[in-house]
Design a protein around this motif. Structure first.
Motif, short mmCIF file in Angstrom:
data_model
loop_
_atom_site.label_atom_id
_atom_site.label_comp_id
_atom_site.label_asym_id
_atom_site.label_seq_id
_atom_site.Cartn_x
_atom_site.Cartn_y
_atom_site.Cartn_z
N GLY A 59 46.88 18.69 8.81
CA GLY A 59 46.97 17.55 8.18
C GLY A 59 48.09 16.48 8.71
N LYS A 60 48.21 16.54 10.08
CA LYS A 60 49.30 15.80 10.78
C LYS A 60 49.01 14.32 10.79
N GLU A 61 47.84 14.10 10.91
CA GLU A 61 47.59 12.30 10.70
C GLU A 61 47.58 11.95 9.42
N LEU A 62 47.31 12.79 8.29
CA LEU A 62 47.47 12.45 7.00
C LEU A 62 49.02 12.31 6.64
N THR A 63 49.95 13.13 7.34
CA THR A 63 51.33 13.04 7.19
C THR A 63 51.74 11.84 7.53
N ALA A 64 51.34 11.37 8.90
CA ALA A 64 51.68 10.13 9.70
C ALA A 64 51.46 9.00 8.62
N ARG A 65 50.17 8.97 8.11
CA ARG A 65 49.57 7.99 7.26
C ARG A 65 50.61 7.78 5.96
N SER A 66 51.22 8.94 5.45
CA SER A 66 51.93 9.19 4.13
C SER A 66 53.10 8.45 4.76
N LEU A 67 53.73 8.90 5.79
CA LEU A 67 54.98 8.11 6.36
C LEU A 67 54.99 6.73 6.25
#
Length: 444
Positions: free
Chosen positions: A172-180
């Motif tokens: 979920g790295k892209e999801l983490t980037a979106r969360s940031l």
């Protein structure tokens, strides 16, 4: 009210066989030897139709078409003694819910009927449920591992500091980037995703930095780059380790001073963009092998490690609940035994694999309750080669293991009752079951 099944076969003996087999399972069965007679019936009275394909007055495929015209929601199972790939495909393409080859046992047809009725019930639940409101994708999990990760995200979210997200594929790295991005004051500004591994390197440079008219053959107009498009917001460079070292040097210059220059152009623009990147390879090894520039790595002020699913398996029930809602199956339940299998598996593909397994299970075994036999074969070996033996345990752990096992035996593996007996919640009990390698079939 008993479930009513309509049977159509020109062979009276076959009709009697099906009536006997299905009535033993408690179904109300009505049989006909003529397809034409069936079409005179009130089809809304039936929950399921079973028809032979080869019949003299009207074959099963023709009947299937007519049944769909008169009662589109009636599930139909087709039978034949002359099965082939072509006839199977045609039957399923015309809308048959399932297909069985003769001869078959009473148990086989009862199992198929149960499956099709379960599929129908699941479809009804899905159709009657309210469509899920579209939500922003978000990270799921309340384990200590994920809470610690959330704290790191919150601390760095609003800074302009560049961030490198490391972790295995599917975490979920892209999801983490979106969360940031969503947690920052830039949430109303652009969030631009660049999949570095999917774009040829020669094209990636022009896509990132833009180009002026005439910069190369085919550049008939000037083109704004993705970095410019992300002005004031966040650019997410996925799989940054796929970027060539030459292009890494140009990215390094931008990260140092915020300046970009179009390909074929002379003017320099100053822009402010937060750079977030993701790497699914071990980036320190890439640096050691000179495939990634050390000076570019040092431009990433913060390095976040996305934990793999095997490090926070206690979040699996919550993840499954979220995925079921997202897929439109909020009423589907996962049995305790199936959950044990899921908790014992190591998930090399992480959350992406979890979603794939759930999607596959719902397609191939669409029931309201997911059982262990509905899961892929690799999930069913709940020990997974990691059974805890007495020799590996401390005296305190051995005592705890014995207490939990006794509670499970006393309650006949009813996890809710066992958890109440032990004075712990069910999630903690599931974690302990996985920790000690308990398998229901393995104990008397």
């Amino acid at each position: 009210m008993p479930i009513r099944i309509l049977v159509v076969d020109d062979d009276a003996v076959a009709c009697e066989f099906l009536q006997e087999a299905l009535r033993r399972a408690g179904y109300d069965v009505e049989a006909h030897t003529s397809a034409q007679e069936v079409l005179k019936e009130d089809l809304s009275r039936y929950d399921l139709a079973i028809s032979d394909i080869r019949m003299p007055d009207m074959d099963g495929l023709q009947l299937l078409r007519r049944l769909h015209e008169k009662c589109p929601t009636l599930p139909v199972i087709l039978m034949t003694a002359f099965g082939s790939l072509e006839s199977t495909m045609e039957a399923l393409q015309l809308g048959a819910w399932d297909y069985i080859s003769k001869p078959f046992s009473p148990e086989a047809i009862r199992t198929m009927v149960k499956k099709v009725l379960g599929m129908r019930e699941l479809q009804r639940h899905r159709n009657s449920g309210k469509p899920a409101e579209k939500e922003e994708p978000r990270l799921i999990g309340s384990s200590a591992t994920m809470v610690e990760f959330y704290k790191q995200l919150v601390r760095v979210a609003d800074a302009w500091a560049s961030v490198l997200i490391e972790g295995e594929s599917g975490t979920g790295k892209e999801l983490t980037a979106r969360s940031l991005h969503q947690l920052s004051s830039r949430r109303d500004k652009p969030f631009v995703v660049v999949h570095c591994g999917a774009i040829p390197d020669t094209l990636l440079e022009s896509e990132l930095f833009g180009y002026d008219k005439g910069a190369f053959t085919g550049a008939d107009t000037s083109h704004r780059g993705l970095l410019e498009s992300a002005e004031g917001g966040t650019i997410f460079l996925d799989e940054i380790t796929e970027m060539s070292t030459a292009l890494q040097a140009k990215l390094l210059r931008f990260m140092q001073n915020g300046e970009i220059r179009h390909l074929g152009g002379h003017g320099i623009q100053q822009i402010q963009v937060r750079v977030v990147a993701a790497a699914n390879r071990k980036i320190d090894e890439e640096v050691a092998h000179e495939r990634f520039r050390a000076d570019l790595l040092y431009r990433f002020v913060v390095r976040l490690h996305m934990p793999p699913l095997r490090e926070h398996k206690e979040d699996i029930p919550q993840l499954m609940e979220s995925l079921l809602k997202k897929m439109g199956y909020p009423t589907v339940r996962i049995s305790d035994e199936a959950m044990e299998c899921l908790m014992a598996y190591d998930w090399p593909g992480n959350v992406r694999e979890l979603g794939n397994v759930l999607h596959q299970t719902l397609l191939l075994s669409p029931f309201l309750v997911i059982l262990p036999e509905h899961l892929p074969e690799r999930m069913r070996s709940t020990k997974n080669g990691k059974e805890i033996t007495d020799a590996n345990l401390t005296p305190l752990e051995d005592a705890e293991r014995g207490q939990i096992l006794q509670a499970l035996k006393t309650t006949e593996w009813n996890q809710s009752r066992a958890a109440a007996l032990l004075g712990i919640d069910r999630k903690t009990l599931r974690t302990k079951i996985q920790r000690y390698g308990f398998v229901r079939e393995g104990f008397p």
